[in-house]
Design a protein around this motif. Structure first.
Motif, PDB file in Angstrom:
ATOM      1  N   LYS A   1       0.840  -1.204   0.000  1.00  0.00           N
ATOM      2  CA  LYS A   1       0.000   0.000   0.000  1.00  0.00           C
ATOM      3  C   LYS A   1       0.872   1.250   0.000  1.00  0.00           C
ATOM      4  CE  LYS A   1      -4.305  -1.600   2.076  1.00  0.00           C
ATOM      5  NZ  LYS A   1      -5.283  -1.358   3.136  1.00  0.00           N
TER       6      LYS A   1
ATOM      7  N   CYS B   1      -8.203   8.046  -4.179  1.00  0.00           N
ATOM      8  CA  CYS B   1      -7.316   7.113  -3.455  1.00  0.00           C
ATOM      9  C   CYS B   1      -5.954   7.679  -3.116  1.00  0.00           C
ATOM     10  CB  CYS B   1      -7.137   5.831  -4.264  1.00  0.00           C
ATOM     11  SG  CYS B   1      -6.282   6.052  -5.839  1.00  0.00           S
TER      12      CYS B   1
ATOM     13  N   SER C   1     -10.701  -0.560   0.163  1.00  0.00           N
ATOM     14  CA  SER C   1     -11.069  -1.071  -1.150  1.00  0.00           C
ATOM     15  C   SER C   1     -12.149  -0.199  -1.795  1.00  0.00           C
ATOM     16  CB  SER C   1     -11.564  -2.505  -1.021  1.00  0.00           C
ATOM     17  OG  SER C   1     -12.696  -2.566  -0.182  1.00  0.00           O
TER      18      SER C   1
ATOM     19  N   ILE D   1     -10.388   2.542  -3.704  1.00  0.00           N
ATOM     20  CA  ILE D   1      -9.754   1.997  -4.912  1.00  0.00           C
ATOM     21  C   ILE D   1     -10.809   1.713  -5.972  1.00  0.00           C
ATOM     22  CG2 ILE D   1      -8.591  -0.050  -5.830  1.00  0.00           C
ATOM     23  CD1 ILE D   1      -6.660   1.754  -4.543  1.00  0.00           C
TER      24      ILE D   1
ATOM     25  N   ILE E   1      -1.775  -1.867  -8.709  1.00  0.00           N
ATOM     26  CA  ILE E   1      -2.951  -2.207  -7.885  1.00  0.00           C
ATOM     27  C   ILE E   1      -3.297  -3.689  -8.038  1.00  0.00           C
ATOM     28  CG2 ILE E   1      -5.445  -1.848  -7.707  1.00  0.00           C
ATOM     29  CD1 ILE E   1      -4.915   1.140  -8.281  1.00  0.00           C
TER      30      ILE E   1
END
Length: 394
Positions: A3, A139, A150, A153, A178
């Motif tokens: 991340k 994001c 999530s 994203i 990703i």
């Protein structure tokens, strides 16, 4: 760590967009070396084609508040480049004061909403850089850092995909990252490899595309390395499972073998005990049969012994009877003994007769007459027939 990588790449692309547009417009428009206060007051009071260059020059000099206010006028009129610059400045917290098009108080959502307003305008004609920047408002937020969810994203994916479809390398690179890490989506290395290859094969001379191409090439190497490591790990895990299965099977077989040996040993022990009991019983039976077989023999032997004893006794009695007759003479010593025993004078003792008596054997007995009575005495005689001893009783 994964991340954090996405977050850093996202922030790097954000800064690169601002620097790229400022550098492009600063050199293309050839702004003056310094902007005067009179020019600023002029541009704030009216619209003039030259004021666009003034706004860009102010932004390039770092006078963000004044440059933003002048540039906002032309951005509202549809200048895509200025829309991109203003949106990026807002998202990077480079604008002072309250921003329009966003709710207050200023938090991460406040800046995202304010920048999204300009990026949506810039993306209306499908501009890939604008679509990429619009995705970043969901994001790539500093306050979210590497901890976005999530949901964020998923909200950014459609814009990244539309930009990547137009060959925009930074979006393709981010999408590859990703899907490679599986952040907010199901991990799909095939799709990740497809996006990273698209970014790595980009021929755009744009600085962002060059950086994205370099990063994508590095990520492809890492992806290959990760896949190789995972394949090796899968092989190692499979071998470890097979080894564990073999060891477990060996333990199971050893347990079965031990249990079988114990069962055989127990069966042998029980069989031995049964055989011992059978032999003991057989021995008892044979002993009993032998006893039954020997009993008549013993009884016959006993009868023979008794018969022999009786015969011997008979012969002995006959022998005694041959010498036990008449009135034999009595040894003087015997008479003296009888006199003391009977308490009579020796001359008063006489043998009236002799008889054969069978006590435990046949003996010759004499009846001695005395004044006080008759006495029967077992006697013994010598070869001359003289009584040499006498055992008497009434």
């Amino acid at each position: 760590m994964e991340k954090r990588m996405i977050y850093v790449v996202c922030q790097w692309f954000a800064a690169a967009v601002v620097l790229f547009f400022l550098a492009t417009h600063a050199h293309a428009q050839s702004p003056p070396s310094a902007v005067t206060d009179a020019q600023i007051r002029f541009c704030l009071s009216r619209t003039d084609p030259q004021c666009k260059r003034v706004g860009l020059a102010l932004l390039d000099e770092g006078r963000i508040a004044e440059g933003f206010e002048i540039s906002r006028i032309y951005a509202e009129q549809g200048d895509t480049d200025l829309q991109m610059i203003l949106g990026s400045l807002i998202l990077m917290r480079r604008t002072p004061g309250r921003m329009p098009h966003a709710s207050f108080p200023p938090n991460w959502n406040y800046y995202a909403q304010a920048s999204r307003y300009w990026f949506e305008k810039a993306a209306q004609n499908g501009n890939p850089a604008a679509l990429h920047s619009l995705a970043r408002t969901y994001c790539c937020i500093p306050e979210l850092g590497p901890g976005y969810s999530s949901t964020e994203i998923q909200a950014a994916l459609p814009y990244f995909q539309r930009a990547a479809e137009q060959g925009y390398a930074p979006s393709a690179c981010l999408l590859g990252l990703i899907y490679m890490t599986g952040d907010g989506v199901f991990r799909d290395r095939v799709l990740a490899r497809s996006f990273l290859r698209a970014a790595a094969s980009s021929n755009s001379p744009d600085a962002n595309a060059i950086e994205a191409r370099t990063l994508a090439s590095q990520l492809l190497v890492k992806l290959d390395s990760d896949e190789q490591a995972e394949r090796q790990k899968a092989v190692d895990d499979r071998l470890a499972r097979e080894r564990a299965d073999r060891e477990q099977e060996q333990r199971r077989l050893a347990d079965l073998d031990r249990a079988q040996r114990e069962r055989v040993a127990q069966a042998n022990r029980i069989a031995a005990e049964k055989e011992a009991a059978r032999l003991e019983k057989e021995a008892a039976r044979l002993a009993k049969e032998e006893e039954e077989r020997q009993r008549p023999l013993r009884e016959a032997a006993e009868k023979a012994r008794i018969a022999q004893a009786e015969e011997e006794n008979r012969r002995q009695c006959e022998s005694v009877a041959r010498v036990c007759r008449g009135r034999p003479d009595v040894n003087l010593q015997v008479l003296e003994e009888l006199s003391r025993q009977f308490r009579v004078a020796r001359r008063e003792i006489q043998i009236s007769r002799t008889i054969v008596r069978q006590y435990w054997r046949c003996d010759c007995a004499a009846i001695f007459s005395t004044p006080i009575g008759d006495y029967e005495c077992a006697i013994q005689q010598n070869s001359a027939g003289v009584v040499t001893s006498a055992r008497c009783g009434n």
